[in-house]
Design a protein around this motif. Structure first.
Motif, mmCIF file in Angstrom:
data_model
loop_
_atom_site.group_PDB
_atom_site.id
_atom_site.type_symbol
_atom_site.label_atom_id
_atom_site.label_comp_id
_atom_site.label_asym_id
_atom_site.label_seq_id
_atom_site.Cartn_x
_atom_site.Cartn_y
_atom_site.Cartn_z
ATOM 1 N N VAL A 1 10.720 -7.344 -15.965
ATOM 2 C CA VAL A 1 11.337 -7.127 -14.649
ATOM 3 C C VAL A 1 10.723 -8.121 -13.673
ATOM 4 C CG1 VAL A 1 11.511 -5.458 -12.751
ATOM 5 C CG2 VAL A 1 11.556 -4.651 -15.129
ATOM 6 N N LYS A 2 11.544 -8.677 -12.777
ATOM 7 C CA LYS A 2 10.992 -9.536 -11.717
ATOM 8 C C LYS A 2 11.231 -8.852 -10.376
ATOM 9 C CE LYS A 2 13.050 -13.574 -13.209
ATOM 10 N NZ LYS A 2 13.366 -14.990 -13.052
ATOM 11 N N THR A 3 10.207 -8.818 -9.527
ATOM 12 C CA THR A 3 10.398 -8.177 -8.231
ATOM 13 C C THR A 3 9.456 -8.781 -7.183
ATOM 14 O OG1 THR A 3 10.567 -6.024 -7.148
ATOM 15 C CG2 THR A 3 8.722 -6.294 -8.649
ATOM 16 N N THR A 4 9.684 -8.393 -5.936
ATOM 17 C CA THR A 4 8.794 -8.841 -4.862
ATOM 18 C C THR A 4 7.674 -7.809 -4.688
ATOM 19 O OG1 THR A 4 10.031 -7.602 -3.221
ATOM 20 C CG2 THR A 4 10.739 -9.887 -3.616
ATOM 21 N N THR A 5 6.620 -8.226 -3.981
ATOM 22 C CA THR A 5 5.516 -7.289 -3.723
ATOM 23 C C THR A 5 6.030 -6.082 -2.933
ATOM 24 O OG1 THR A 5 3.984 -9.132 -3.672
ATOM 25 C CG2 THR A 5 3.209 -7.095 -2.686
ATOM 26 N N GLU A 6 6.881 -6.344 -1.944
ATOM 27 C CA GLU A 6 7.385 -5.259 -1.086
ATOM 28 C C GLU A 6 8.194 -4.250 -1.913
ATOM 29 O OE1 GLU A 6 7.811 -8.584 -0.464
ATOM 30 O OE2 GLU A 6 6.076 -8.582 0.884
ATOM 31 N N ALA A 7 9.105 -4.769 -2.741
ATOM 32 C CA ALA A 7 9.951 -3.879 -3.551
ATOM 33 C C ALA A 7 9.092 -3.107 -4.548
ATOM 34 C CB ALA A 7 11.026 -4.684 -4.273
ATOM 35 N N PHE A 8 8.072 -3.782 -5.098
ATOM 36 C CA PHE A 8 7.192 -3.106 -6.066
ATOM 37 C C PHE A 8 6.443 -1.956 -5.388
ATOM 38 C CE2 PHE A 8 2.985 -2.559 -7.936
ATOM 39 C CZ PHE A 8 3.317 -2.266 -9.244
ATOM 40 N N LEU A 9 5.907 -2.232 -4.183
ATOM 41 C CA LEU A 9 5.125 -1.197 -3.493
ATOM 42 C C LEU A 9 6.000 0.014 -3.143
ATOM 43 C CD1 LEU A 9 2.836 -3.451 -1.265
ATOM 44 C CD2 LEU A 9 2.124 -1.977 -3.177
ATOM 45 N N ALA A 10 7.256 -0.262 -2.787
ATOM 46 C CA ALA A 10 8.175 0.843 -2.470
ATOM 47 C C ALA A 10 8.466 1.646 -3.746
ATOM 48 C CB ALA A 10 9.469 0.290 -1.869
ATOM 49 N N TRP A 11 8.722 0.937 -4.854
ATOM 50 C CA TRP A 11 9.034 1.584 -6.142
ATOM 51 C C TRP A 11 7.841 2.372 -6.670
ATOM 52 C CZ3 TRP A 11 6.543 0.512 -10.779
ATOM 53 C CH2 TRP A 11 7.143 1.036 -11.932
ATOM 54 N N ARG A 12 6.640 1.829 -6.468
ATOM 55 C CA ARG A 12 5.413 2.452 -6.980
ATOM 56 C C ARG A 12 5.227 3.877 -6.420
ATOM 57 N NH1 ARG A 12 1.976 5.403 -7.009
ATOM 58 N NH2 ARG A 12 -0.280 5.259 -7.171
ATOM 59 N N LYS A 13 5.773 4.113 -5.208
ATOM 60 C CA LYS A 13 5.624 5.452 -4.597
ATOM 61 C C LYS A 13 6.274 6.528 -5.465
ATOM 62 C CE LYS A 13 5.147 3.984 0.167
ATOM 63 N NZ LYS A 13 5.951 3.068 0.951
ATOM 64 N N GLY A 14 7.255 6.118 -6.274
ATOM 65 C CA GLY A 14 7.921 7.088 -7.148
ATOM 66 C C GLY A 14 7.331 7.122 -8.553
ATOM 67 N N TRP A 15 6.299 6.294 -8.818
ATOM 68 C CA TRP A 15 5.707 6.264 -10.173
ATOM 69 C C TRP A 15 5.013 7.600 -10.446
ATOM 70 C CZ3 TRP A 15 6.012 3.600 -14.528
ATOM 71 C CH2 TRP A 15 5.010 3.741 -15.483
ATOM 72 N N PRO A 16 5.354 8.270 -11.544
ATOM 73 C CA PRO A 16 4.866 9.637 -11.745
ATOM 74 C C PRO A 16 3.467 9.750 -12.356
ATOM 75 C CG PRO A 16 6.413 9.023 -13.481
ATOM 76 C CD PRO A 16 6.324 7.837 -12.573
ATOM 77 N N GLY A 17 2.795 8.642 -12.667
ATOM 78 C CA GLY A 17 1.499 8.754 -13.356
ATOM 79 C C GLY A 17 0.413 7.933 -12.694
ATOM 80 N N GLN A 18 -0.563 7.532 -13.513
ATOM 81 C CA GLN A 18 -1.692 6.742 -13.004
ATOM 82 C C GLN A 18 -1.289 5.285 -12.776
ATOM 83 O OE1 GLN A 18 -5.606 7.329 -14.962
ATOM 84 N NE2 GLN A 18 -4.394 8.114 -16.661
ATOM 85 N N VAL A 19 -1.955 4.653 -11.812
ATOM 86 C CA VAL A 19 -1.833 3.203 -11.629
ATOM 87 C C VAL A 19 -3.256 2.643 -11.738
ATOM 88 C CG1 VAL A 19 -1.075 1.317 -10.137
ATOM 89 C CG2 VAL A 19 0.158 3.501 -10.102
ATOM 90 N N VAL A 20 -3.532 1.978 -12.868
ATOM 91 C CA VAL A 20 -4.886 1.481 -13.118
ATOM 92 C C VAL A 20 -4.916 -0.008 -12.817
ATOM 93 C CG1 VAL A 20 -6.722 1.235 -14.834
ATOM 94 C CG2 VAL A 20 -5.201 3.233 -14.918
ATOM 95 N N GLY A 21 -5.566 -0.361 -11.720
ATOM 96 C CA GLY A 21 -5.719 -1.778 -11.370
ATOM 97 C C GLY A 21 -6.973 -2.312 -12.030
ATOM 98 N N THR A 22 -6.963 -3.587 -12.395
ATOM 99 C CA THR A 22 -8.174 -4.187 -12.960
ATOM 100 C C THR A 22 -8.722 -5.141 -11.915
ATOM 101 O OG1 THR A 22 -6.799 -5.842 -14.012
ATOM 102 C CG2 THR A 22 -7.474 -3.977 -15.360
ATOM 103 N N HIS A 23 -10.011 -4.963 -11.608
ATOM 104 C CA HIS A 23 -10.574 -5.644 -10.446
ATOM 105 C C HIS A 23 -12.041 -5.937 -10.723
ATOM 106 C CE1 HIS A 23 -11.230 -6.585 -6.250
ATOM 107 N NE2 HIS A 23 -9.938 -6.369 -6.004
ATOM 108 N N LEU A 24 -12.480 -7.122 -10.312
ATOM 109 C CA LEU A 24 -13.885 -7.477 -10.567
ATOM 110 C C LEU A 24 -14.822 -6.589 -9.756
ATOM 111 C CD1 LEU A 24 -13.721 -11.389 -10.747
ATOM 112 C CD2 LEU A 24 -13.377 -9.677 -12.535
ATOM 113 N N GLU A 25 -14.291 -5.982 -8.700
ATOM 114 C CA GLU A 25 -15.128 -5.072 -7.909
ATOM 115 C C GLU A 25 -14.807 -3.607 -8.199
ATOM 116 O OE1 GLU A 25 -14.886 -6.555 -3.909
ATOM 117 O OE2 GLU A 25 -15.614 -8.477 -4.678
#
Ligand SMILES: C[S@@+](CC[C@H](N)C(=O)[O-])C[C@H]1O[C@@H](n2cnc3c(N)ncnc32)[C@H](O)[C@@H]1O
Length: 283
Positions: free
Chosen positions: A187-211
């Motif tokens: 899927v290709k999307t913009t950051t804005e559209a992704f952030l809006a869609w993510r609000k409906g994601w029913p599970g965990q969102v695991v980000g990988t971050h050096l901090e």
């Protein structure tokens, strides 16, 4: 632009081409540029194994370019016959023409022009056992291709490209996927559209971050669905995407390297996230 499609509704054709000045060859060569791939809605894949896989998975082969020297090989001949029967165009060409299309010495003896397929963000659904991967502004075609291949190998459901990303249909990406580009929805999307869609994601969102403060091995990935979010090669995850995560995980490292290569980090994360679901019997 000269059409590279032989699809006329009638059975396709076989033509012999030896000149680089042939307009269809020129058009196929122009597909090295994203602008031309997007305009024509097609892309190039090399090698008979990939082409067979694409056809088996329902992708449309518009043009099949084969080495004249390979005509008579049963697999090449049957692929050419299937292309013609489906209304596609088959070009029998010299080694010089194949080299020019692939921009490589020793090119594969079959190259296909394949119609692109796109998956809409709105069609992404998540079952409790699903793993999806989102990549923030991935730039390197080799990294993207490797991640698509690893997503396929781990049974991830698909990939979401967020923001300005490299093209999944670039020839280098397709090569690096080793055929998985035909099996894994992207899927290709913009950051804005992704952030809006993510609000409906029913599970965990695991980000990988050096901090990240959480050791990636302590996350309960069986509590799905899981959306794994990986950062850009230079800048890491943007602050906006990091803020959208339920967990920021880190892969502990020893030595002097300050981070892992994106595709390596994605591989480590995907195998950990799917550890509970994979057994040796799956391979
Ligand atoms: C090459 S790293 C980015 C390095 C960048 N300079 C930064 O500050 O984030 C690309 C991505 O791989 C993932 N990554 C690499 N090493 C990691 C690690 N040790 N722990 C967690 N994620 C890692 C992260 O998603 C990161 O954004």
């Amino acid at each position: 632009m000269t059409s590279v499609t032989g699809r006329t509704g009638a059975p396709g054709q076989v033509k012999e081409v030896t000149s680089l000045a042939n307009p269809v060859i020129k058009t196929i060569r122009s597909l090295a540029r994203k602008k031309h791939r997007d305009e024509a809605g097609v892309f190039v894949a090399e090698g008979l194994k990939l082409i067979v896989e694409a056809r088996d998975l329902g992708w449309t082969i518009e043009t099949l370019v084969i080495a004249k020297s390979a005509v008579g090989s049963p697999l090449i001949d049957s692929s050419a016959a299937q292309t013609v029967a489906a209304g596609g165009l088959v070009l029998q060409v010299s080694g010089k023409v194949l080299e020019a299309i692939s921009r490589r010495d020793n090119p594969q003896n079959a190259i296909a022009v394949i119609r692109q397929k796109h998956t809409a963000l709105s069609s992404v659904t998540a079952q409790p056992t699903d793993l999806w991967i989102a990549l923030d502004r991935v730039r390197d075609p080799g990294n993207l291709g490797t991640i698509i291949r690893t997503a396929d190998a781990t049974g991830a459901r698909g990939l979401i490209l967020v923001g300005e990303c490299t093209d999944p249909f670039a020839i280098e990406t397709v090569r690096a996927t080793m055929g998985s580009v035909f099996a894994v929805p992207v899927v290709k999307t913009t950051t804005e559209a992704f952030l809006a869609w993510r609000k409906g994601w029913p599970g965990q969102v695991v980000g990988t971050h050096l901090e990240g403060s959480v050791d990636y091995r302590t996350v309960d990935y069986a509590n799905g669905p899981v959306l794994l979010l990986m950062g850009n090669e230079q800048q890491g995850l943007s602050d906006a995407l990091a803020a959208a995560c339920t967990t920021l995980a880190r892969i502990p490292q020893a030595g002097r390297a300050d981070s892992l290569n994106l595709a390596v980090a994605a591989g480590v994360m995907m195998f950990e996230a799917r550890r509970h679901a994979l057994t040796i019997g799956d391979a």
